[in-house]
Write an enzyme that holds these catalytic residues in place. Structure first.
Site, PDB file in Angstrom:
ATOM      1  CB  SER A  24       3.152 -44.328 -30.473  1.00  0.00           C
ATOM      2  OG  SER A  24       4.129 -43.619 -29.745  1.00  0.00           O
ATOM      3  CG  HIS A  51       1.570 -41.536 -28.218  1.00  0.00           C
ATOM      4  ND1 HIS A  51       1.965 -42.830 -27.980  1.00  0.00           N
ATOM      5  CD2 HIS A  51       0.301 -41.438 -27.722  1.00  0.00           C
ATOM      6  CE1 HIS A  51       0.989 -43.484 -27.375  1.00  0.00           C
ATOM      7  NE2 HIS A  51      -0.032 -42.660 -27.217  1.00  0.00           N
ATOM      8  CG  ASP A 144      -2.034 -45.190 -25.293  1.00  0.00           C
ATOM      9  OD1 ASP A 144      -2.911 -45.423 -24.426  1.00  0.00           O
ATOM     10  OD2 ASP A 144      -2.046 -44.174 -26.005  1.00  0.00           O
TER      11      ASP A 144
END
Length: 204
Positions: A24, A51, A144
């Site tokens: 991310s 992401h 995540d």
């Protein structure tokens, strides 16, 4: 069952079949370092969840392609995974590895407030490839990937987590480490070399 899927196996000594990477915040730099250590002719496909802002078109494939000898592309639905190719989840689509080495993209609900989801990618890889999967969690905020690495471990796969001390953002690596025992905790500069070594060792 993983053993019902071609390419999946419970035998820890068999060849790896896939590498899945997730990141991310700070991920473009980290992914570039990992992919940069993988040689042309790398023996398995690489799946990537990064992401991204869904409101904008992305040039991530072009950026990463400048940092690796591998072919890099945005994943497309129903395409077959090929060794030596990096498949990046498109913005706002979940990336899944399905049976028979076929890519799926989904617009289903957000997971931990994000889409694409590392958890869904890792869970799909665990189901399709079992012990022949490598999953790696890199820099990022949030949680995540933590549930997904547990799925990979439960099927006998190998899990690598970036050392939080070397991560630009430690949230994702720390969550993965607290969720489940992992196989390797490594600084970013070593991860690509270890992945390469694992793939090459089992290919002999």
């Amino acid at each position: 069952m993983a053993d019902d899927v071609p390419g999946a196996s419970s035998g820890a000594g068999e060849r790896y079949a896939v590498v899945a990477l997730a990141a991310s915040a700070g991920g473009i730099t980290a992914l570039g370092k990992v992919l940069g250590e993988l040689p042309a002719g790398f023996g398995v496909p690489v799946l990537v969840v990064q992401h991204l802002d869904p409101r904008h078109e992305t040039v991530i494939a072009e950026v990463l392609a400048r940092r690796t000898a591998l072919h890099v592309k945005l994943a497309e639905a129903d395409e077959h995974l090929r060794p030596g190719t990096v498949y990046v989840a498109p913005p706002n689509r979940h990336l899944l590895a399905g049976p028979w080495g076929v890519v799926s993209l989904a617009s289903t609900e957000l997971v931990h407030f994000v889409r694409p989801s590392a958890d869904l990618l890792f869970e799909s890889v665990a189901g399709a490839y079992g012990s022949r999967a490598i999953a790696c969690v890199l820099t990022g905020t949030g949680r995540d990937g933590a549930m997904g690495v547990a799925a990979v471990k439960s099927r006998g796969g190998t899990v690598i987590v970036q050392d939080p001390a070397s991560a630009e953002f430690a949230g994702m690596p720390e969550a993965a480490l607290t969720a489940n025992p992992v196989d390797f905790v490594l600084p970013i500069d070593e991860i690509g070399l270890v992945i390469r070594g694992l793939i090459e060792a089992r290919a002999k």
